[in-house]
Design an enzyme around this catalytic site. Structure first.
Site, short mmCIF file in Angstrom:
data_model
loop_
_atom_site.label_atom_id
_atom_site.label_comp_id
_atom_site.label_asym_id
_atom_site.label_seq_id
_atom_site.Cartn_x
_atom_site.Cartn_y
_atom_site.Cartn_z
N GLY A 42 11.07 -2.42 5.59
CA GLY A 42 10.30 -3.84 5.37
C GLY A 42 9.85 -3.90 3.83
CG HIS A 43 6.91 -1.62 2.08
ND1 HIS A 43 6.76 -0.56 2.79
CD2 HIS A 43 5.76 -2.11 2.15
CE1 HIS A 43 5.27 -0.31 3.20
NE2 HIS A 43 4.78 -1.45 2.81
N GLY A 52 5.00 -10.13 3.66
CA GLY A 52 5.76 -10.05 5.07
C GLY A 52 5.07 -10.63 6.21
CD GLN A 55 -1.56 -8.87 4.24
OE1 GLN A 55 -2.65 -8.12 4.28
NE2 GLN A 55 -0.23 -8.61 3.74
CE LYS A 64 3.57 -4.39 11.39
NZ LYS A 64 3.16 -3.75 10.48
CG PHE A 77 7.90 1.52 -0.86
CD1 PHE A 77 6.67 0.97 -0.56
CD2 PHE A 77 8.13 1.98 -2.23
CE1 PHE A 77 5.87 0.61 -1.80
CE2 PHE A 77 7.55 1.59 -3.47
CZ PHE A 77 6.36 0.74 -3.12
CB SER A 83 4.33 -0.46 10.59
OG SER A 83 3.02 0.22 10.21
CB SER A 84 2.94 2.72 5.92
OG SER A 84 3.68 2.06 5.04
CG MET A 115 -1.85 -1.46 0.99
SD MET A 115 -3.44 -0.91 2.06
CE MET A 115 -2.71 -0.55 3.83
P1 AMP Z 1 1.58 -2.96 3.38
O1 AMP Z 1 1.98 -1.72 2.26
O2 AMP Z 1 1.54 -2.45 4.91
O3 AMP Z 1 0.18 -3.52 3.08
O4 AMP Z 1 2.71 -4.18 3.55
C1 AMP Z 1 2.99 -4.76 2.13
C2 AMP Z 1 3.83 -5.90 2.66
O5 AMP Z 1 4.89 -5.47 3.20
C3 AMP Z 1 3.02 -7.09 3.35
O6 AMP Z 1 3.36 -8.19 2.66
C4 AMP Z 1 3.52 -6.59 4.59
O7 AMP Z 1 3.44 -7.74 5.48
C5 AMP Z 1 5.16 -6.32 4.35
N1 AMP Z 1 5.72 -5.57 5.49
C6 AMP Z 1 5.08 -4.70 5.97
N2 AMP Z 1 5.82 -3.97 6.82
C7 AMP Z 1 6.91 -4.95 7.13
C8 AMP Z 1 7.93 -5.19 7.91
N3 AMP Z 1 8.29 -4.49 8.96
N4 AMP Z 1 8.69 -6.28 7.86
C9 AMP Z 1 8.54 -7.27 6.81
N5 AMP Z 1 7.41 -7.07 5.92
C10 AMP Z 1 6.72 -6.05 6.09
#
Ligand code: AMP
Length: 284
Positions: A36-37, A147, A153, A149, A33, A185-186, A30
């Protein structure tokens, strides 16, 4: 790196990649970045010939009182970061293209979605699975990286892929953390300086749980959860959504802690910022 926004364009490109014999790795996101992303993208870069990153703030997975309208967004910034890690395509479709007038289909995974985040965010995982299925059909990946995280999901996506025979390998990537232990986290961008101690109570809860289990292999889940909760609610900013110890495959609560147990936490900080974290607490 190319920036695409049309489902037809990305699907055509994906078909071309496939007919040229390239493997495609997808990283759904989403946006906004962080490391993590970026580590998911590096992983995809290492295991696939072509890396597609999708950036879509999916309205279908947000509840009416959630942070959809404030979700951080900066396409230029994200383009730069994705390009730096060698992404081939950043795919950022518009909402009205993903969900045009008359869109009527929802995908629901039974069981795994009923508790934890699914319990406190009704409909959330239906939004996730629906959009991920659409992204799979648009980008035609061989591999998709998610992830750990978002532990629940990941389990739900794996189940969807198995049940619906998507010919896609799901690759899990470990949680990337700040030096402080805070899971990236975003949503961390919403945190004010004076909320940081409260935010750290999640990763500290994990450390505490690991210590308790290491000190006494017979400690029960309830004892661990009670201690972790006590530690979190010492911070008046924190409101616990859930602290659960579950089996990593079924996501059902477990009374006794084994190598298959995972501690999952969701905590709201000052009623504004919902943070999640998780870890196994007994090493194999
Ligand atoms: P999001 O943009 O939050 O929907 O996350 C997109 C992807 O990045 C998802 O697969 C999340 O699990 C992964 N993700 C988000 N934060 C982290 C993190 N700190 N470490 C590893 N993966 C992450």
């Amino acid at each position: 790196m190319k920036l695409l926004s049309s489902p037809i364009d990305i699907q055509t490109l994906a078909h071309n990649y496939r007919s040229s014999g390239f493997t495609i790795g997808l990283v759904p996101t989403m946006g906004w970045f962080h490391d993590g992303h970026l580590s998911l993208m590096r992983k995809a870069r290492a295991i696939a010939d072509k890396v597609i990153v999708s950036l879509f703030v999916n309205p279908m997975q947000f509840g009416p009182a959630e942070d959809l309208d404030n979700y951080p967004y900066d396409l230029d910034r994200d383009c730069r970061l994705a390009e730096e890690v060698g992404v081939d395509i950043l795919y950022a479709p518009e909402k009205n293209v993903m969900y045009p007038e008359g869109f009527a289909t929802t995908l629901h995974v039974e069981g795994l979605t009923s508790g934890l985040c699914g319990g406190s965010r009704p409909g959330h995982f239906d939004g996730v699975t629906t959009v991920v299925a659409k992204l799979f059909n648009q980008t035609l990946p061989h591999i998709a990286v998610f992830g750990q995280k978002d532990f629940q999901q990941l389990a739900v996506i794996r189940k969807m892929v198995t049940d619906l025979d998507f010919p896609i390998e799901i690759v899990a990537h470990p949680i990337v953390r700040e030096e402080s232990g805070l899971a990236m986290s975003s949503r961390n961008t919403y945190l004010k300086d004076d909320e940081m101690a409260a935010a750290l109570s999640l990763s500290q809860g994990i450390a505490l749980a690991k210590n308790l289990v290491q000190g006494d292999r017979n400690v029960t889940s309830k004892q661990v959860k009670d201690e972790v909760c006590q530690n979190i609610i010492r911070h008046r900013e924190c409101e616990i959504d859930y602290v659960e110890i579950v089996d990593k495959s079924t996501l059902r609560s477990c009374t006794h802690i084994t190598v298959d147990s995972v501690l999952l936490l969701a905590v709201k900080i000052n009623k504004r910022i919902r943070l999640i974290d998780n870890s196994s607490i007994l090493e194999g």
